[in-house]
Design a protein around this motif. Structure first.
Motif, mmCIF file in Angstrom:
data_model
loop_
_atom_site.group_PDB
_atom_site.id
_atom_site.type_symbol
_atom_site.label_atom_id
_atom_site.label_comp_id
_atom_site.label_asym_id
_atom_site.label_seq_id
_atom_site.Cartn_x
_atom_site.Cartn_y
_atom_site.Cartn_z
ATOM 1 N N ASP A 54 0.821 -1.218 0.000
ATOM 2 C CA ASP A 54 0.000 0.000 0.000
ATOM 3 C C ASP A 54 0.852 1.264 0.000
ATOM 4 O O ASP A 54 0.530 2.230 -0.685
ATOM 5 N N LYS A 55 1.961 1.266 0.746
ATOM 6 C CA LYS A 55 2.879 2.418 0.732
ATOM 7 C C LYS A 55 3.490 2.592 -0.647
ATOM 8 O O LYS A 55 3.602 3.707 -1.158
ATOM 9 N N TRP A 56 3.919 1.476 -1.250
ATOM 10 C CA TRP A 56 4.500 1.522 -2.583
ATOM 11 C C TRP A 56 3.481 2.075 -3.578
ATOM 12 O O TRP A 56 3.795 2.956 -4.373
ATOM 13 N N ARG A 57 2.259 1.570 -3.502
ATOM 14 C CA ARG A 57 1.206 2.017 -4.417
ATOM 15 C C ARG A 57 0.933 3.507 -4.255
ATOM 16 O O ARG A 57 0.791 4.228 -5.245
ATOM 17 N N ALA A 58 0.878 3.981 -3.028
ATOM 18 C CA ALA A 58 0.641 5.406 -2.783
ATOM 19 C C ALA A 58 1.768 6.249 -3.358
ATOM 20 O O ALA A 58 1.520 7.306 -3.954
ATOM 21 N N SER A 59 3.012 5.787 -3.243
ATOM 22 C CA SER A 59 4.133 6.555 -3.783
ATOM 23 C C SER A 59 4.110 6.563 -5.309
ATOM 24 O O SER A 59 4.404 7.584 -5.924
ATOM 25 N N GLU A 61 1.369 6.258 -7.146
ATOM 26 C CA GLU A 61 0.217 7.082 -7.540
ATOM 27 C C GLU A 61 0.513 8.570 -7.393
ATOM 28 O O GLU A 61 -0.027 9.384 -8.141
ATOM 29 N N SER A 62 1.384 8.943 -6.449
ATOM 30 C CA SER A 62 1.722 10.343 -6.251
ATOM 31 C C SER A 62 2.815 10.801 -7.210
ATOM 32 O O SER A 62 3.211 11.960 -7.193
ATOM 33 N N GLY A 63 3.318 9.876 -8.033
ATOM 34 C CA GLY A 63 4.343 10.228 -9.009
ATOM 35 C C GLY A 63 5.749 10.196 -8.449
ATOM 36 O O GLY A 63 6.678 10.684 -9.065
ATOM 37 N N ASN A 64 5.908 9.595 -7.275
ATOM 38 C CA ASN A 64 7.218 9.531 -6.637
ATOM 39 C C ASN A 64 7.527 8.071 -6.277
ATOM 40 O O ASN A 64 7.552 7.724 -5.108
ATOM 41 N N PRO A 65 7.753 7.225 -7.283
ATOM 42 C CA PRO A 65 8.002 5.819 -6.977
ATOM 43 C C PRO A 65 9.295 5.647 -6.192
ATOM 44 O O PRO A 65 10.341 6.110 -6.599
#
Length: 70
Positions: A54-59, A61-65
């Protein structure tokens, strides 16, 4: 996503993560090979925590992988 609420602290398999992200398991393996997913190995098998995914997905999605592989 209520059906995944009970997975909050669960360790997931490749198949479970592919279902959760709605992608084919081969996509998960490709991403693992490129160190794009946070995961760890148990013997020869890959495992994931739902929190890390979920943290990875959020990053992403925010454009900051961020590479959180550990």
């Amino acid at each position: 996503m209520d059906r995944f609420k009970d997975l909050e602290s669960k360790v997931l398999t490749v198949q479970e993560v592919s279902n959760y992200l709605r992608v084919h398991p081969s996509t998960i393996y490709r991403m693992l090979k490129k160190n794009l997913l946070p995961a760890f190995r148990v013997g020869s098998d890959w495992r994931f925590t739902i929190e890390a995914i979920d943290k990875w997905r959020a990053s992403v999605e925010s454009g900051n992988p961020a590479n959180n592989n550990g």
